[in-house]
Design a protein around this motif. Structure first.
Motif, short mmCIF file in Angstrom:
data_model
loop_
_atom_site.label_atom_id
_atom_site.label_comp_id
_atom_site.label_asym_id
_atom_site.label_seq_id
_atom_site.Cartn_x
_atom_site.Cartn_y
_atom_site.Cartn_z
N TYR A 62 14.26 -7.86 3.71
CA TYR A 62 14.47 -6.97 2.57
C TYR A 62 14.51 -5.53 3.07
CZ TYR A 62 12.94 -11.10 -0.12
OH TYR A 62 12.80 -12.36 -0.64
N GLY A 63 15.69 -5.00 3.15
CA GLY A 63 15.88 -3.64 3.65
C GLY A 63 17.02 -3.53 4.67
N PRO A 64 16.92 -4.14 5.85
CA PRO A 64 15.77 -4.90 6.36
C PRO A 64 14.58 -3.99 6.67
CG PRO A 64 17.43 -4.63 8.07
CD PRO A 64 18.02 -4.04 6.83
N HIS A 65 13.42 -4.57 6.60
CA HIS A 65 12.14 -3.99 7.01
C HIS A 65 11.53 -2.99 6.03
CE1 HIS A 65 13.87 -4.72 11.32
NE2 HIS A 65 13.45 -5.85 10.75
N THR A 66 12.38 -2.32 5.22
CA THR A 66 11.87 -1.22 4.40
C THR A 66 10.93 -1.69 3.29
OG1 THR A 66 13.91 -1.31 3.11
CG2 THR A 66 13.80 0.33 4.86
N ASN A 67 11.13 -2.93 2.81
CA ASN A 67 10.26 -3.42 1.74
C ASN A 67 8.85 -3.68 2.28
OD1 ASN A 67 9.58 -6.02 -0.42
ND2 ASN A 67 10.42 -4.12 -1.22
N GLU A 68 8.75 -4.21 3.48
CA GLU A 68 7.42 -4.39 4.09
C GLU A 68 6.75 -3.05 4.31
OE1 GLU A 68 7.51 -8.54 6.60
OE2 GLU A 68 8.19 -6.75 7.65
N ILE A 69 7.51 -2.06 4.75
CA ILE A 69 6.94 -0.72 4.96
C ILE A 69 6.43 -0.16 3.63
CG2 ILE A 69 7.50 1.67 5.60
CD1 ILE A 69 9.53 0.39 7.66
N LEU A 70 7.20 -0.36 2.56
CA LEU A 70 6.80 0.09 1.21
C LEU A 70 5.47 -0.54 0.81
CD1 LEU A 70 7.48 1.42 -1.60
CD2 LEU A 70 8.57 -0.76 -2.18
N LEU A 71 5.35 -1.86 0.99
CA LEU A 71 4.11 -2.53 0.63
C LEU A 71 2.95 -2.04 1.48
CD1 LEU A 71 5.93 -4.42 -1.09
CD2 LEU A 71 4.35 -6.25 -0.49
N GLY A 72 3.21 -1.78 2.75
CA GLY A 72 2.17 -1.24 3.62
C GLY A 72 1.62 0.08 3.09
N LYS A 73 2.53 0.94 2.63
CA LYS A 73 2.10 2.23 2.06
C LYS A 73 1.33 2.02 0.76
CE LYS A 73 5.85 5.02 4.01
NZ LYS A 73 7.09 5.78 3.72
N ALA A 74 1.80 1.09 -0.07
CA ALA A 74 1.18 0.85 -1.37
C ALA A 74 -0.24 0.30 -1.23
CB ALA A 74 2.03 -0.10 -2.20
N LEU A 75 -0.50 -0.41 -0.14
CA LEU A 75 -1.80 -1.09 0.01
C LEU A 75 -2.82 -0.28 0.80
CD1 LEU A 75 -0.56 -4.74 0.59
CD2 LEU A 75 -1.38 -3.70 -1.53
N LYS A 76 -2.46 0.94 1.15
CA LYS A 76 -3.42 1.81 1.86
C LYS A 76 -4.59 2.17 0.92
CE LYS A 76 -0.74 4.19 5.45
NZ LYS A 76 -0.22 2.95 5.94
N GLY A 77 -5.71 2.50 1.49
CA GLY A 77 -6.85 2.96 0.68
C GLY A 77 -7.67 1.85 0.07
N GLY A 78 -7.74 0.72 0.77
CA GLY A 78 -8.65 -0.33 0.32
C GLY A 78 -8.05 -1.38 -0.58
N LEU A 79 -6.77 -1.26 -0.93
CA LEU A 79 -6.16 -2.24 -1.84
C LEU A 79 -5.82 -3.55 -1.15
CD1 LEU A 79 -3.78 -0.12 -4.11
CD2 LEU A 79 -5.91 -1.24 -4.74
N ARG A 80 -5.74 -3.53 0.18
CA ARG A 80 -5.37 -4.76 0.91
C ARG A 80 -6.26 -5.94 0.53
NH1 ARG A 80 -4.03 -8.94 2.01
NH2 ARG A 80 -3.66 -9.94 4.02
N GLN A 81 -7.54 -5.68 0.36
CA GLN A 81 -8.48 -6.77 0.07
C GLN A 81 -8.31 -7.35 -1.33
OE1 GLN A 81 -9.92 -7.74 2.78
NE2 GLN A 81 -9.07 -5.91 3.75
N LYS A 82 -7.56 -6.65 -2.18
CA LYS A 82 -7.40 -7.12 -3.57
C LYS A 82 -6.16 -7.99 -3.77
CE LYS A 82 -9.76 -3.21 -5.72
NZ LYS A 82 -9.69 -2.18 -6.77
N VAL A 83 -5.33 -8.15 -2.73
CA VAL A 83 -4.06 -8.84 -2.92
C VAL A 83 -3.91 -10.06 -2.00
CG1 VAL A 83 -2.93 -6.69 -3.61
CG2 VAL A 83 -2.74 -7.47 -1.23
#
Length: 345
Positions: A62-83
């Motif tokens: 997806y992008g390629p690659h840009t969608n994973e980068i987007l999710l990486g940015k969105a999950l910064k700040g402790g959100l990784r553990q919630k998903v």
């Protein structure tokens, strides 16, 4: 239709637990027109997580690659553990052509690259996006099994895999989920794939549960396709098929009006009523559409209403193939026998 609380379900038999509805993130970055504004998409992902939709679906293509980068940015700040984070490997666009790879070196390199782009130590659910028919599935699965043992991925999934491939892969290492296109206008998987998953205790993740938007908007959807939207080339959206397919949407719309919900909510509710082992992952780029999709969890269907919908959406109700040309779908997903491969080596 007011939104219901988002429940949790067990996906597969290995312990993965996800929200009963997920969020497909592809359209934020690729294939459905130009990439959407990053700030808006991050706000949408945060809204989804706060609502209880925590099963996020992406892929390295997806992008390629840009969608994973987007999710990486969105999950910064402790959100990784919630998903519960799902991504995929193995489908590549090179020089305008599709290429599929499942060889061990590629599997490992793709996983390492996704981990880096996502900014995580481990991927919750790692799918083989398309099946490499040039090598036995046992070879690909062997490398995925190593990645599980190393803690780089937690659970293994397959996408667009045939029943025989699913069985062979599952014999090497348990498959947690199979992702497949399943909706009121794509029901062919009910013949063999869905029963195979249920026999083996594999969870089912339904992509394009809204028929790529057709079950939300009907034929008028094609008027809004932007430049670069892959749906422009899909057979079901071509004029010679669209007029026929309009009938399905009109019937679904009629039932939705009686139920006092939207056609999209009705279509999603139909998937939810298929069983506790099914998780649809509708994609969207708008918070209002996301809220409407979550509202589908409040729509209750009687056995009679399910039968009525299924009669409308029978096998011959939709004209046109799912994809243009050879898109490496489950119909072409059988791989060589391992024994012959070893003999050749």
């Amino acid at each position: 239709m007011a939104a219901a609380a988002v429940k949790r379900i067990k996906l597969g038999s290995q312990g993965l637990e996800v929200s009963t509805q997920g969020l497909g993130c592809m359209g934020m970055s690729a294939f459905y027109g130009p990439p959407k504004p990053e700030e808006d998409m991050i706000a949408l992902i945060h809204h989804a997580i706060n609502t209880g939709v925590t099963f996020l679906d992406t892929s390295d293509i997806y992008g390629p690659h840009t969608n994973e980068i987007l999710l990486g940015k969105a999950l910064k700040g402790g959100l990784r553990q919630k998903v519960e984070l799902a991504t995929k490997f193995g489908a590549i666009f090179k020089d305008g052509k599709g290429e599929i790879r499942g060889d061990p070196a590629y599997v490992r390199a793709a996983c390492e690259a996704s981990l880096q782009r996502l900014g995580v130590d481990s991927i919750d659910l790692y799918y083989q996006h398309r099946i490499d028919t040039t090598i036995p599935t046992e070879i690909t699965m062997g490398e995925l099994k190593k990645l599980v043992e190393e803690g780089k991925i937690k659970y293994i999934g397959l996408s667009e895999a045939s029943a025989s491939t699913i069985r062979r892969a599952h014999a090497v290492h348990p498959i947690t989920a199979v992702q497949l296109e399943w909706s009121l206008w794509s029901r062919d998987v009910e013949a063999e794939i869905v029963p195979t998953c249920r026999e083996l205790g594999i969870g089912i993740v339904a992509y394009s549960p809204l028929g790529r938007g057709f079950l939300s908007s009907g034929p008028k959807l094609v008027q809004n396709f932007e430049e670069g939207d892959s749906r422009k080339h899909m057979p079901r959206f071509q004029p010679e098929n669209l007029e026929h397919n309009r009938k399905l949407f009109e019937r679904v719309n009629e039932i939705a009006a009686k139920k006092q919900c939207t056609p999209a909510q009705l279509a999603l509710a139909w998937i939810h009523h298929q069983g506790e082992d099914v998780c649809p992952i509708p994609g969207t780029t708008k918070i209002e559409n996301f809220n409407q999709n979550v509202g589908a969890l409040s729509v209750k269907l009687t056995p009679q209403e399910m039968s009525e919908l299924e009669a409308i959406a029978s096998a011959d109700a939709v004209k046109g193939a799912r994809y243009e040309g050879n898109m490496f779908t489950y119909e072409q997903a059988n791989t060589p026998p391992l024994a012959s491969w070893k003999a050749a080596a």
